[in-house]
Design an enzyme around this catalytic site. Structure first.
Site, PDB file in Angstrom:
ATOM      1  CE1 TYR A  18      -3.244  -2.953   0.556  1.00  0.00           C
ATOM      2  CE2 TYR A  18      -2.121  -3.328   2.632  1.00  0.00           C
ATOM      3  CZ  TYR A  18      -3.012  -3.738   1.668  1.00  0.00           C
ATOM      4  OH  TYR A  18      -3.659  -4.933   1.809  1.00  0.00           O
ATOM      5  CE1 TYR A 145      -7.943  -5.962   2.361  1.00  0.00           C
ATOM      6  CE2 TYR A 145      -7.422  -7.501   4.120  1.00  0.00           C
ATOM      7  CZ  TYR A 145      -7.084  -6.874   2.931  1.00  0.00           C
ATOM      8  OH  TYR A 145      -5.897  -7.171   2.313  1.00  0.00           O
ATOM      9  CG  ASP A 246     -11.445 -13.805   6.274  1.00  0.00           C
ATOM     10  OD1 ASP A 246     -10.448 -14.359   6.780  1.00  0.00           O
ATOM     11  OD2 ASP A 246     -11.370 -12.761   5.594  1.00  0.00           O
ATOM     12  CE  LYS A 275      -3.790 -10.969   8.422  1.00  0.00           C
ATOM     13  NZ  LYS A 275      -2.677 -10.286   7.760  1.00  0.00           N
TER      14      LYS A 275
END
Length: 429
Positions: A18, A145, A246, A275
């Protein structure tokens, strides 16, 4: 900072997440990481409050995780998963089935969390093909997200997320109003009205509902009431819609439960993990589903699931993930995360009285400070580094998601640095 030549090369040639290649954020060169400390090339040591984006839950350079990788690399670093298998993948999948709800028993190993979302969506679409129904839409939440790849972006809020740039290119899906009732607040059924309306109206088009359980991550670190997720499960059952959960950011103890959906006492149809799966050592993710869904997919087009990454089931990643789960199964994380939560309530919550702060949100090893206006990221990052801490804000949010092994004085230093940033905000807010 990086030494001059390396620093200039990095700024001119290397994209960071980003970030602009033309005007990039400053970067700090890490030369060593151990425990909760990051050592920079200038000799400065930073206390890590980010767990490398929620992945390094046991800290860095953990001896048991390192040993698992060393043992595996002596055998093989990688072998294709097409037509071959190995004990590291088998052992990992056994453990995942052991710690997830009983109906979840078929596992697809992925490269990353975003790919896990892609796989889950393809599973849902192919499932309905197997049932000879044309369902091609998804229902997600405002502020959601789920990743940066294209299908994943299509279930991220198109108006209030980093992916609104791609509107018009992405498949258009449905988005319910985000939950307003916080985790500790009294539940109001009105919070669920918009979701109930949308699933009732569009259920015949819906391949699945996809949701971040209890904590909405990069869409704003919003922590919502468990009753909402419980009703999502009930309505998915009522209208025969698959539920994808998620847990990429929340899984493996971060919220105080092994999986955040446990707060609502539900079971997903498809579960995405990533993760912290390898303890922050290597990239690996998993998408887990039920036997009924897997069998239906296998009866659909091509008689197989149409996905197969080159590095699927990487032996080193699987081996270190097994050891990571072994560490978690000692259950020290329950005490560690509980202590972090207590410290966050004691020392971070008082910031709610600041005129610069609009909200404080805490759950497990997550502490969020929402400011009243956008933060100058480069300036505050520099401030935090000078304070000897690594905290990476975004938007209006300064948040902490430290490794579970963090010591009390280290966490207190992180919190004190946030207090200083809020107390002297002229350069940041």
């Amino acid at each position: 900072m990086l030494i001059k030549n390396n620093y200039n090369f990095d700024r001119q040639h290397i994209w960071h997440p980003y970030s602009s290649i033309k005007k990039p954020f400053p970067c700090y060169q890490v030369i060593k990481a151990k425990g909760c400390k990051l050592k920079l090339n200038n000799g400065k040591t930073l206390i890590d409050g980010m767990s490398s984006w929620l992945s390094a839950i046991h800290g860095y350079n953990h001896p048991r995780l390192n040993l698992a990788i060393k043992k595996q690399i002596k055998k093989m670093s990688h072998v294709m998963f097409g037509g071959l298998t190995h004990i590291s993948a088998i052992s990992l999948c056994r453990k995942l089935i052991e710690i997830t709800p009983l109906p979840l028993e078929c596992i697809f190993l992925c490269d990353s969390g975003s790919v896990s979302i892609e796989v889950s969506m393809k599973m849902a679409l192919q499932y309905w093909l197997g049932r000879k129904e044309n369902r091609q839409k998804f229902l997600a939440l405002q502020y959601s997200y789920h990743g940066d790849t294209f299908a994943a972006m299509s279930v991220c809020d198109p108006k209030n997320s980093m992916h609104n740039l791609w509107k018009g290119y992405l498949t258009e899906n449905y988005f319910a109003e985000a939950p307003k009732c916080g985790f500790y607040e009294n539940w109001s059924i009105k919070d669920f009205d918009d979701f109930a309306y949308l699933i009732e109206k569009h259920h015949k088009k819906l391949a699945a509902v996809i949701i971040e359980p209890i904590v909405q991550g990069a869409g704003g670190m919003r922590i919502y009431n468990p009753k909402y997720l419980q009703l999502v499960r009930e309505y998915c059952n009522l209208y025969d819609v698959l539920l994808i959960v998620d847990e990429i950011a929340t899984g493996f103890g971060r919220t105080g439960k092994l999986f955040a959906f446990e707060y609502s006492d539900i079971e997903p149809d498809i579960l995405c993990l990533g993760k912290a799966l390898t303890g922050g050592t290597m990239t690996l993710a998993a998408t887990i589903t039920t036997r009924e869904i897997a069998d239906t997919i296998s009866n659909s087009y091509a008689n197989c699931f149409m996905h197969g990454p080159t590095f699927m089931g990487n032996p080193m990643a699987c081996a270190v993930a097994v050891e990571n789960l072994n560490i978690l199964q000692n259950n020290d994380w329950v005490h560690q995360v509980g202590n972090i939560e207590k410290q966050l309530f004691k020392f971070l919550l008082p910031l709610k009285n600041s005129q610069q702060v609009s909200d404080i949100r805490i759950l497990g090893a997550i502490g969020v400070v929402e400011t009243n206006r956008s933060i100058d990221i480069a300036a505050i990052q520099n401030f935090f580094v000078r304070q000897g801490v690594w905290i990476r804000p975004f938007g209006k949010l300064i948040y902490l998601v430290p490794p579970y092994i963090i010591k009390e004085h280290e966490l207190k230093k992180l919190i004190e640095s946030i207090f200083l940033a809020i107390e002297y905000p002229l350069n940041f807010l």
